[in-house]
Motif scaffolding. Structure first.
Motif, PDB file in Angstrom:
ATOM      1  N   UNK A  90      25.287  41.778  39.908  1.00 47.07           N
ATOM      2  CA  UNK A  90      26.778  41.713  39.172  1.00 47.07           C
ATOM      3  C   UNK A  90      27.188  42.774  38.499  1.00 47.07           C
ATOM      4  N   UNK A  91      28.436  43.152  38.643  1.00 43.89           N
ATOM      5  CA  UNK A  91      28.793  44.557  38.356  1.00 43.89           C
ATOM      6  C   UNK A  91      29.518  44.245  36.893  1.00 43.89           C
ATOM      7  N   UNK A  92      29.079  44.768  35.941  1.00 42.46           N
ATOM      8  CA  UNK A  92      29.500  44.679  34.570  1.00 42.46           C
ATOM      9  C   UNK A  92      30.768  45.543  34.234  1.00 42.46           C
ATOM     10  N   UNK A  93      30.624  46.855  34.375  1.00 44.69           N
ATOM     11  CA  UNK A  93      31.420  47.769  34.213  1.00 44.69           C
ATOM     12  C   UNK A  93      31.986  48.364  35.555  1.00 44.69           C
ATOM     13  N   UNK A  94      33.313  47.960  35.874  1.00 40.90           N
ATOM     14  CA  UNK A  94      33.884  48.326  37.271  1.00 40.90           C
ATOM     15  C   UNK A  94      34.490  49.729  37.263  1.00 40.90           C
ATOM     16  N   UNK A  95      34.408  50.415  36.330  1.00 43.96           N
ATOM     17  CA  UNK A  95      35.292  51.810  36.273  1.00 43.96           C
ATOM     18  C   UNK A  95      34.644  52.677  37.152  1.00 43.96           C
ATOM     19  N   UNK A  96      33.480  52.677  37.579  1.00 44.96           N
ATOM     20  CA  UNK A  96      32.808  53.800  38.288  1.00 44.96           C
ATOM     21  C   UNK A  96      32.654  53.387  39.726  1.00 44.96           C
ATOM     22  N   UNK A  97      33.178  52.229  40.146  1.00 43.67           N
ATOM     23  CA  UNK A  97      33.054  51.731  41.441  1.00 43.67           C
ATOM     24  C   UNK A  97      34.439  51.632  42.102  1.00 43.67           C
ATOM     25  N   UNK A  98      34.264  51.834  43.671  1.00 44.27           N
ATOM     26  CA  UNK A  98      35.419  51.915  44.249  1.00 44.27           C
ATOM     27  C   UNK A  98      35.619  50.433  44.766  1.00 44.27           C
ATOM     28  N   UNK A  99      36.997  50.115  44.968  1.00 46.65           N
ATOM     29  CA  UNK A  99      37.224  48.794  45.130  1.00 46.65           C
ATOM     30  C   UNK A  99      37.474  48.544  46.587  1.00 46.65           C
ATOM     31  N   UNK A 100      37.160  47.656  47.182  1.00 47.58           N
ATOM     32  CA  UNK A 100      37.161  47.121  48.497  1.00 47.58           C
ATOM     33  C   UNK A 100      38.602  46.495  48.871  1.00 47.58           C
ATOM     34  N   UNK A 101      39.083  46.705  50.147  1.00 44.10           N
ATOM     35  CA  UNK A 101      40.360  46.282  50.451  1.00 44.10           C
ATOM     36  C   UNK A 101      40.419  45.919  51.983  1.00 44.10           C
ATOM     37  N   UNK A 102      41.281  44.986  52.270  1.00 42.98           N
ATOM     38  CA  UNK A 102      41.599  44.793  53.707  1.00 42.98           C
ATOM     39  C   UNK A 102      43.208  45.178  53.729  1.00 42.98           C
ATOM     40  N   UNK A 103      43.605  45.406  54.827  1.00 49.92           N
ATOM     41  CA  UNK A 103      44.985  45.914  55.030  1.00 49.92           C
ATOM     42  C   UNK A 103      45.592  44.758  56.071  1.00 49.92           C
ATOM     43  N   UNK A 104      46.578  44.170  55.344  1.00 50.76           N
ATOM     44  CA  UNK A 104      47.355  43.015  56.338  1.00 50.76           C
ATOM     45  C   UNK A 104      48.639  43.041  55.916  1.00 50.76           C
ATOM     46  N   UNK A 105      49.587  43.030  56.957  1.00 51.32           N
ATOM     47  CA  UNK A 105      50.979  42.791  56.989  1.00 51.32           C
ATOM     48  C   UNK A 105      51.670  44.201  56.345  1.00 51.32           C
ATOM     49  N   UNK A 106      50.923  45.097  56.405  1.00 49.68           N
ATOM     50  CA  UNK A 106      51.571  46.359  55.794  1.00 49.68           C
ATOM     51  C   UNK A 106      51.319  46.832  54.315  1.00 49.68           C
ATOM     52  N   UNK A 107      50.162  46.136  53.773  1.00 50.30           N
ATOM     53  CA  UNK A 107      49.872  46.508  52.335  1.00 50.30           C
ATOM     54  C   UNK A 107      48.241  45.984  52.434  1.00 50.30           C
ATOM     55  N   UNK A 108      47.597  46.487  51.335  1.00 50.39           N
ATOM     56  CA  UNK A 108      46.336  46.389  50.966  1.00 50.39           C
ATOM     57  C   UNK A 108      46.190  45.237  50.112  1.00 50.39           C
ATOM     58  N   UNK A 109      45.037  44.242  50.626  1.00 47.70           N
ATOM     59  CA  UNK A 109      44.748  43.268  49.508  1.00 47.70           C
ATOM     60  C   UNK A 109      43.216  43.416  49.156  1.00 47.70           C
ATOM     61  N   UNK A 110      43.148  43.239  47.881  1.00 47.97           N
ATOM     62  CA  UNK A 110      41.735  43.931  47.224  1.00 47.97           C
ATOM     63  C   UNK A 110      40.851  42.676  47.130  1.00 47.97           C
ATOM     64  N   UNK A 111      39.758  42.871  47.654  1.00 50.06           N
ATOM     65  CA  UNK A 111      38.530  42.006  47.372  1.00 50.06           C
ATOM     66  C   UNK A 111      37.978  42.014  46.095  1.00 50.06           C
ATOM     67  N   UNK A 112      37.574  40.856  45.527  1.00 50.16           N
ATOM     68  CA  UNK A 112      36.811  40.976  44.239  1.00 50.16           C
ATOM     69  C   UNK A 112      35.442  41.402  44.221  1.00 50.16           C
ATOM     70  N   UNK A 113      34.562  41.665  43.313  1.00 52.07           N
ATOM     71  CA  UNK A 113      33.345  41.924  43.325  1.00 52.07           C
ATOM     72  C   UNK A 113      32.364  40.649  43.757  1.00 52.07           C
ATOM     73  N   UNK A 114      32.122  40.483  44.999  1.00 53.65           N
ATOM     74  CA  UNK A 114      31.336  39.224  45.191  1.00 53.65           C
ATOM     75  C   UNK A 114      29.830  39.421  44.814  1.00 53.65           C
ATOM     76  N   UNK A 115      29.023  38.456  44.440  1.00 57.62           N
ATOM     77  CA  UNK A 115      27.784  38.426  44.144  1.00 57.62           C
ATOM     78  C   UNK A 115      26.775  38.145  45.508  1.00 57.62           C
ATOM     79  N   UNK A 116      25.963  39.052  45.868  1.00 54.74           N
ATOM     80  CA  UNK A 116      25.380  38.613  47.344  1.00 54.74           C
ATOM     81  C   UNK A 116      24.223  37.657  46.854  1.00 54.74           C
ATOM     82  N   UNK A 117      23.941  36.975  47.797  1.00 49.41           N
ATOM     83  CA  UNK A 117      23.066  35.843  47.835  1.00 49.41           C
ATOM     84  C   UNK A 117      21.482  36.364  48.035  1.00 49.41           C
ATOM     85  N   UNK A 118      20.580  35.764  47.767  1.00 48.55           N
ATOM     86  CA  UNK A 118      19.261  36.315  47.838  1.00 48.55           C
ATOM     87  C   UNK A 118      18.955  36.966  46.544  1.00 48.55           C
ATOM     88  N   UNK A 119      17.750  37.905  46.952  1.00 42.61           N
ATOM     89  CA  UNK A 119      17.636  38.857  45.769  1.00 42.61           C
ATOM     90  C   UNK A 119      18.311  40.195  45.953  1.00 42.61           C
TER      91      UNK A 119
END
Length: 648
Positions: free
Chosen positions: A242-271
């Motif tokens: 769980x990322x608390x301070x997002x300032x140092x992290x790149x954001x993930x995107x997908x490209x759709x219909x000519x523009x970028x859509x940002x993914x949130x910082x999802x929490x992985x399952x497991x350990x």
């Protein structure tokens, strides 16, 4: 979580279930190799030329930003970034920008296990039931073929890969200890004898993370930080769920219909031991130097060289026992597909990110890359590899390197090996079950060479190397092994993970025929539903007979909606698989509708048979109803009818 190691179906390409199958299993293997031939791309000669070409690829393939680390011998040639880390703020990628590396994490988890082995706490051949009897798993062959530590490391446990609803943690609390392992309980089932063949499965490394915690008495990530990252000076990297301070992290995107859509910082399952790593170019440069310096850290060897050799050796599979060394070793793999160097490493990918690290210790070159557009890394990796190897000669084409010291046995007689072979190891029982039908290959002999012919497309012709090893034209290492399994049944392993066992072709032919006719029936049913509706509206068919002609078509519409929604959600919003919601309920209802409409169509046809006067109309309706129902039964047997994605 995707991995470049197994060439899994990219989520973008899952437009439909059938398209996924065709892309992965019907495209001939030699065409895939040809498409990834490093010599097809011009070689950059300087760092400036290289970065310019990389930026062109980024623009063409919609990558907002790229983490880039290139190391050669004692020099870091480039450590930094290109493009944007955050499109909203305009933050640029630099040497300290953290990218989610996903499955590259497995290299670090494997190193931690090796560290524990070096201390005597664990051994490579330890049985899981002995070192962790509290871990629940099913292995029908446990008495004769126990599940061992090496099988987890090499993905040769036979476990199923992560199910659709097991990718993101939406519970609001982290899974720790044994609970993190138990979350994957339905995946922890050996589907073939452990040690037979590898099949990439993320739950393997969740179990390894638990073993690290049990035998180090520390959290698995704290242990890696202390024993590896800190000595290497990888001060920016982390395994935060769980990322608390997002300032140092790149954001993930997908490209759709000519523009970028940002993914949130999802929490992985497991350990997180399979996919939690965040790292940056500067840290990955240090990590590459660690391998290229043979694990020497500030003049001290981190572990004895025997452990490094062990990490880069495949131990447990049937192909490895025949001498085949292409595929997955201890937390790393190799393709041996470059004409000048033997790169090995790991790749990873998830929502908005793709990553890859590769190195060649012999030539002391390596690189690490990651982009935040979720795009494949092949074109960029080829540019970098060609740049790093620009002054190296091609491998000798006559024989495998170092074979002069290996006694060459007589060429095996191929008479007993000719015939049909059925795929054994599918990565996901949910997605890939049809591989066992349409992935059958035929082995034959031609002028002393071994010919591997898939169902569709041209054949692969491989030449004998030594013993029972074979290679394709232009390859400098064996990529195919043949042999006899413990039951005396012939097998062939081709490439990274493709393992085939000899079979009788008549049952396979029947399955392929029925499957092919079912696909034809799908198309006919849609067309016929339209034609039948017109016939009803024009009075050529009684309105009482409307359902007999359109029910198979309604079944197909339901199937298309179900599979399209499933694959689209897999790409855009996987978190919807975790719970009962409008998306998951629609998948359930429409997939159930395919089964119900199919059976109802067959029943309606039987009920109104006597009222249908035209023989050719009866023939079309019978063909459609029977083969659409057959497909529905096949999908039902594999869990696709009434699919409850939230409960897999």
């Amino acid at each position: 979580m995707k991995s470049i190691l197994v060439k899994s179906i990219p989520v973008k390409s899952r437009f439909s279930f059938w398209l996924s199958i065709l892309l992965l299993y019907l495209l001939p293997a030699h065409l895939l190799v040809a498409q990834s031939d490093p010599r097809m791309i011009s070689d950059p000669q300087t760092i400036s030329e290289l970065t310019a070409q990389i930026q062109n690829v980024m623009q063409q393939e919609n990558m907002p930003g790229l983490m880039l680390s290139i190391v050669s011998k004692d020099s870091i040639l480039f450590s930094g970034g290109l493009g944007a880390a955050d499109l909203k703020t305009g933050q640029k990628v630099d040497g300290n920008t953290l990218f989610h590396m996903y499955s590259v994490t497995k290299m670090f988890t494997a190193l931690a296990i090796l560290k524990l082995i070096s201390s005597g706490a664990l051994h490579l051949d330890d049985k899981l039931k002995d070192i962790a009897p509290e871990v629940a798993f099913d292995n029908p062959w446990e008495e004769t073929h126990p599940l061992r530590l090496v099988h987890l490391l090499e993905h040769s446990s036979g476990f199923d890969d992560t199910h659709l609803n097991m990718i993101h943690n939406t519970s609001g609390r982290d899974l720790k200890g044994l609970q993190a392992v138990s979350f994957y309980r339905t995946c922890l089932v050996s589907r073939w004898k452990p040690g037979l063949v590898s099949s990439y499965a993320n739950p393997n490394y969740t179990v390894l993370g638990y073993l690290i915690e049990k035998y180090s008495r520390m959290r698995w990530d704290d242990y890696i930080q202390k024993m590896l990252l800190k000595p290497l000076g990888m001060d920016h990297s982390d395994f935060e769920l769980r990322i608390k301070d997002e300032s140092g992290y790149a954001r993930g995107y997908r490209f759709e219909d000519g523009h970028y859509i940002e993914f949130p910082f999802f929490v992985p399952t497991g350990n997180g031991a399979a996919s939690a790593l965040h790292s940056c170019a500067d840290d990955m440069s240090r990590y590459l130097r660690f391998f290229l310096d043979d694990w020497n850290v500030n003049g001290t060897r981190w572990l004895d060289s025997t452990y490094l050799s062990a990490m880069e050796t495949i131990h447990s599979t049937a192909g490895a026992r025949e001498g085949l060394q292409i595929g997955y070793a201890l937390g790393n793999s190799t393709y041996y597909n470059h004409p000048k160097a033997d790169f090995r490493g790991h790749g990873g990918g998830g929502d908005g990110f793709e990553s890859l690290i590769n190195y060649d210790r012999r030539h002391r070159i390596g690189y690490a890359i990651a982009n935040n557009g979720g795009q494949g890394m092949w074109r960029i990796s080829v540019l970098i590899e060609n740049f790093l190897t620009r002054d190296l000669p091609d491998f000798a084409s006559a024989a495998l390197e170092g074979q002069s010291a290996i006694p060459v046995s007589a060429k095996p007689a191929l008479a007993d090996y000719q015939g049909y072979y059925k795929p054994v190891n599918v990565r996901s029982e949910q997605w890939n079950f049809l591989q066992r039908v349409i992935g059958v290959v035929k082995l034959s002999e031609w002028e002393g060479r071994l010919v591997i012919k898939p169902l569709l497309g041209p054949a692969d012709t491989v030449a004998w190397v030594r013993d029972r090893l074979w290679k394709r034209a232009g390859e400098h290492h064996a990529s195919v092994a043949i042999g006899l399994d413990e039951d005396g049944k012939p097998f062939v392993q081709s490439g990274m993970h493709q393992y085939y066992r000899k079979t009788t072709y008549l049952p396979v032919l029947a399955q392929q025929l029925f499957l092919g006719l079912s696909v034809v029936a799908l198309l006919f049913s849609l067309l016929w539903a339209v034609v039948w509706s017109v016939m009803v509206l024009t009075g050529k068919v009684s309105k009482r007979q409307v359902l007999v002609g359109i029910l198979p078509g309604l079944a197909i519409v339901s199937a298309v909606v179900a599979f399209r929604l499933t694959t689209l959600t897999d790409y855009t919003n996987r978190i919807a698989f975790n719970s009962v919601n409008l998306t998951s309920l629609t998948i359930f209802v429409t997939s159930l509708g395919f089964g119900l409409f199919s059976v109802a169509g067959l029943g309606m046809l039987a009920r109104q048979w006597s009222q249908l006067k035209s023989a050719w109309i009866k023939g079309i309706l019978t063909f459609n109803a029977i083969f659409v129902t057959y497909l529905a039964l096949l999908l039902w047997m594999h869990g696709w009818i009434g699919l409850r994605v939230w409960a897999l």
